[in-house]
Design a protein around this motif. Structure first.
Motif: not given
Lengths: 165, 502
Positions: A1, A4-5, A8-9, A55-56, A59, A65-67, A74-75
Motif C-alpha cells: 500500500m 502504491a501511494e 499513484m501520487a 503535498w501528498i 505527507r 496519511s493512512p495508506p 495494495y490489492l
C-alpha cells in the motif's frame, strides 16, 4: 500500500504536468477586452493538481496519511486475480464491440462471467446471456431509436429493422 | 397561500398517469437498488440516467428522484439483514439494526426503518416546500460573481467538513474541473486539451462518462473486492398483525425520528455532508439524548429510527440548493443536475420562473414518492430480502453491461465507452488509496458554469479579483468559503498544544 501511494501520487503528478503543458497551447494570460485566455482556467487548476501531488508525497515521506503507513498489500491476494480477470474481460468485450458488435460481444462476456467466473449452471448462464442483449435491443433500438454498434454483424440485423422500424 | 396553490398544481402534474407510474416504478427500482449491498442512490441514478431518454424530461427527473427516495428506504434492508450497509448512507443503520436482527427482531427493525424514513421524508419535503420559493427569489439577484462564490463555497465544504485527506480532496476537485474544461473553449471556441488529437475529445467529457465510470464500473470493482467472503442473511417473519404492532410501536422512537429529520435535512443541504454524515450525526445525537445510551449498539430501536429518518431527510435537503441555486447538495443531485442541463432545464433561480410547473410537479412528486416508497417497502419486504440472496456473479456482469450500453447511448460514440472503463479502473485504484471521488463528480458538473461565471465576473471587473469580495452578497459567501478552506489548517495549528505522549 505504501509503495502504491507514492506511485499513484507520482503518476498523477506527471499527468498534472502534462495537463499544464497541454493547457498552455492556448493563451493562459490576460487578453485585453476578452478576459483570461482559454487556457488559463485549466492551466492554473492543473498547477493546483501538481501542488496537491507534491503535498501528498510530502505527507508520504512523513508517513502522515493512512495508506503511507499501511503494510497491507495494495490489492489483496485473495481478490487480486478476480479483479484482474474482470478488468481484462471488460477490456476485451469493449474491444470486440468494434469488430463483432455489441450483440455478440455482450453474450460472450456474460457467458464468461456467469458460467466461468460465477460457476453457475449452463441453462442459467445461457438464459442471462441471451435475455440481456434481447432486452437491450428492444429498449435501445426499438423504443429509443438509438443504434448500438454492430460491427461486421450489421447485415444480420436488416430483417429485424424491416420488421420493427 | 401562493405556495399552496402552486403545490396543488404540482400534484396535478405528479398524478398524471405516466408520471405516477414512473414514481411507483422508480420507488420500487430504488428500493431494489438500495437493498443491493454496494449499490446506492448515486449508482442507480448514474447508471439509469441514459435510460430515461425514453420519457419526457419532467417524467425522467421525477423517475430519478423517486429512485433517489426508494434507495434511501432500501439501504436499511441490507444494513439490517446482512449487517452490510446497502449504501454508505445506511452505515449508521447497521449499528443497531444488525444486533436487532441477530436477536430475532429483524421485522421490528425493518418496519421501524420504513416508518422513520417516512417521517424523515415527510418533514423534509414540507421544509423543502417552505424554503425553496423564498431562497429562489433571493437567488434571482445573483450575478456571475455571486455564482462563482457559491461554487467556491460548495467546494470549500468538502475541505472544511468532508473529513477526508485534504490534498487528495483538493486534487479530486481540481481534476474534476480540468476534465470539465476539455473540448471547445466556451468563450473563444478554440479546441483545448484534445488528448492525442482524438476527435472524441472535441465534444468534451460528458459528466455522465465520469459518473458512470466511477459509480458504475469503479463501484462494482470495489464491491467485488469487498464482498468476497460469503454473507449470511438473517431470518425475518411477517404478518399484517406484526406490521401493525410495530408501526404502533413507532411512537416510542418518534423523538429520535423527528430529531433525525431536522438534522438530516439541514446537513443534507451542504454539498460535502449529505446523507451519510447526516445519519451518523443523527445516530450520535439520539444516543446522547437517550435515557439509556448504553443500550445503543446492542439493539436499541431508536438507533435505527434516527439515522433512517435522517438519510431520507438529507436526500430532500440536498435537492434544495440544487433546484434553487444550481449547486448540488450531494453526488446524486449533481448527476440529476447534469441530467437537467441535458434536458434544457437549467437549475437555478430562473427555473422557478421559467419552468414553474416542472418545479412544482417535481416537488409534489416527492410527496407521492415518499408515500409509495413506504407502502412498497412494507408490502414487499420479503421480496427485497430475497434480493439479498441473489448471486452477485449474475448481477455484476449485467450491471457492467448496463453501464457500457448506457454510457454509449447519449453520445453514441465508442470513445466515451473506453473513457468510462478508464475512469472506472483509475477511480477504483484511487479510491483504494482514500482519494474521495464525489468532489470530482461535483466539479465536472459545475466546471463549465464555474469557468463561465469566473471569466464573466473578471471581465466585468477588468481582471480585478476583488469583485468576488467587494460585492455585497458575493463577499460574505466568499468569506464563508475561505473560512471553510482554512478550517483544517486551524485544527492543525491547534494540535501541537496537545502534549505528545511518545
Amino acid at each position: 500500500m505504501r509503495r502504491a501511494e507514492l506511485l499513484m501520487a507520482l503518476v498523477l503528478g506527471a499527468f498534472s504536468a502534462y495537463l499544464m503543458v497541454k493547457s498552455a497551447e492556448l493563451p493562459i494570460g490576460w487578453i485585453p477586452d476578452e478576459g483570461p485566455g482559454g487556457g488559463a482556467f485549466p492551466f492554473w487548476l492543473a498547477f493546483g493538481m501538481l501542488l496537491c501531488c507534491v503535498w501528498i508525497v510530502a505527507r508520504w515521506v512523513r508517513r502522515k496519511s493512512p495508506p503511507s503507513r499501511s503494510t497491507e498489500p495494495y490489492l489483496a491476494v485473495t481478490t487480486r486475480s478476480t479483479i484482474i480477470r474482470v478488468i481484462v474481460a471488460l477490456t476485451l468485450m469493449i474491444g470486440a464491440i468494434h469488430f463483432i458488435g455489441i450483440y455478440l460481444s455482450i453474450p460472450l462476456f456474460l457467458l464468461y462471467y456467469v458460467r466461468v467466473m460465477g460457476g453457475h449452471r449452463w441453462p442459467l448462464s445461457v438464459a442471462v446471456s441471451v435475455i440481456t442483449p434481447v432486452v437491450s435491443f428492444f429498449f435501445f433500438e426499438i423504443a429509443l431509436r438509438i443504434t448500438l454498434p454492430k460491427g461486421y454483424t450489421e447485415p444480420l440485423f436488416y430483417p429485424l429493422y424491416d420488421i420493427f422500424m | 397561500m401562493e405556495t399552496f396553490d402552486l403545490l396543488m398544481q404540482g400534484f396535478g402534474i405528479a398524478l398524471e398517469p405516466l408520471n405516477l407510474a414512473l414514481v411507483i416504478f422508480g420507488c420500487a427500482l430504488g428500493l431494489f437498488i438500495g437493498a443491493m449491498p454496494g449499490l446506492g442512490s448515486v449508482n442507480g441514478v448514474a447508471i439509469l440516467l441514459p435510460m430515461t431518454f425514453l420519457v419526457p424530461p419532467t417524467g425522467a427527473i421525477i423517475f430519478l428522484a423517486a429512485i433517489y427516495y426508494g434507495a434511501m428506504y432500501g439501504g436499511a434492508i441490507s444494513s439490517i439483514m446482512l449487517g452490510i450497509p446497502g449504501a454508505s448512507t445506511a452505515v449508521a443503520t447497521t449499528f443497531d439494526g444488525r444486533p436487532l436482527a441477530l436477536a430475532g427482531k429483524a421485522d421490528q427493525a425493518l418496519i421501524t426503518a420504513a416508518g422513520a424514513s417516512f417521517i424523515g421524508g415527510t418533514i423534509s419535503v414540507v421544509l423543502f416546500t417552505l424554503f425553496a420559493p423564498p431562497l429562489a427569489e433571493v437567488a434571482l439577484a445573483f450575478g456571475a460573481a455571486e455564482e462563482f462564490s457559491l461554487m467556491m463555497l460548495a467546494f470549500a465544504t468538502f475541505i472544511g467538513l468532508g473529513g477526508d485527506d485534504i490534498p487528495k480532496t483538493l486534487f479530486s476537485i481540481f481534476i474534476g474541473l480540468v476534465l470539465s474544461a476539455v473540448g471547445l473553449d466556451i468563450i473563444s471556441g478554440e479546441p483545448r486539451l484534445i488528448f492525442g488529437g482524438l476527435p472524441g475529445f472535441f465534444h468534451g467529457i460528458n459528466f455522465l462518462v465520469l459518473a458512470i465510470g466511477i459509480y458504475g464500473i469503479g463501484e462494482m470493482l470495489w464491491t467485488i473486492e469487498s464482498s468476497h467472503d460469503g454473507v449470511k442473511v438473517s431470518q425475518a417473519s411477517f404478518s399484517i398483525g406484526r406490521i401493525a404492532t410495530h408501526l404502533k410501536g413507532l411512537k416510542h422512537s418518534l423523538k429520535a425520528s423527528f430529531m433525525g429529520s431536522f438534522l438530516g435535512y439541514f446537513v443534507g443541504i451542504l454539498p460535502a455532508a449529505g446523507a451519510t454524515p447526516g445519519s451518523i450525526m443523527a445516530y450520535g445525537m439520539a444516543k446522547t439524548m437517550s435515557k439509556d445510551p448504553d443500550s445503543f449498539g446492542k439493539g436499541n430501536i431508536e438507533g435505527v429510527a434516527a439515522p433512517e429518518s435522517a438519510n431520507n431527510a438529507a436526500s430532500t435537503g440536498s435537492m434544495l440548493p440544487m433546484l434553487t441555486l444550481g449547486i448540488p447538495g450531494s453526488p446524486t443531485t449533481a448527476i440529476l443536475l447534469g441530467g437537467m442541463v441535458i434536458w434544457g432545464l437549467e437549475p437555478g433561480p430562473m427555473l422557478f420562473v421559467e419552468h414553474q410547473s416542472f418545479v412544482w410537479g417535481l416537488i409534489a412528486s416527492l410527496y407521492v414518492a415518499n408515500l409509495f416508497a413506504m407502502l412498497i417497502n412494507l408490502a414487499f419486504i420479503p421480496a427485497f430480502i430475497g434480493v439479498l440472496r441473489m448471486p452477485f456473479t449474475i448481477l455484476a456482469p449485467i450491471i457492467f453491461v448496463l453501464c457500457l450500453v448506457g454510457g454509449y447511448a447519449p453520445t453514441q460514440n465508442m470513445h466515451d465507452v473506453w473513457l468510462i472503463l478508464i475512469f472506472g479502473i483509475v477511480g477504483y485504484l484511487m479510491r483504494k488509496l482514500d482519494y474521495p471521488l464525489a468532489p470530482a463528480v461535483l466539479a465536472i458538473v459545475l466546471g463549465p458554469l464555474a469557468e463561465t461565471s469566473m471569466r464573466q465576473a473578471l471581465l466585468m471587473s477588468d481582471g480585478n479579483l476583488m469583485i468576488f469580495i467587494e460585492r455585497p452578497i458575493s463577499g460574505p459567501i466568499m468569506g464563508g468559503a475561505v473560512v471553510l478552506f482554512l478550517l483544517p489548517l486551524l485544527k492543525l495549528l491547534r494540535k501541537p498544544r496537545v502534549p505528545v505522549s511518545d
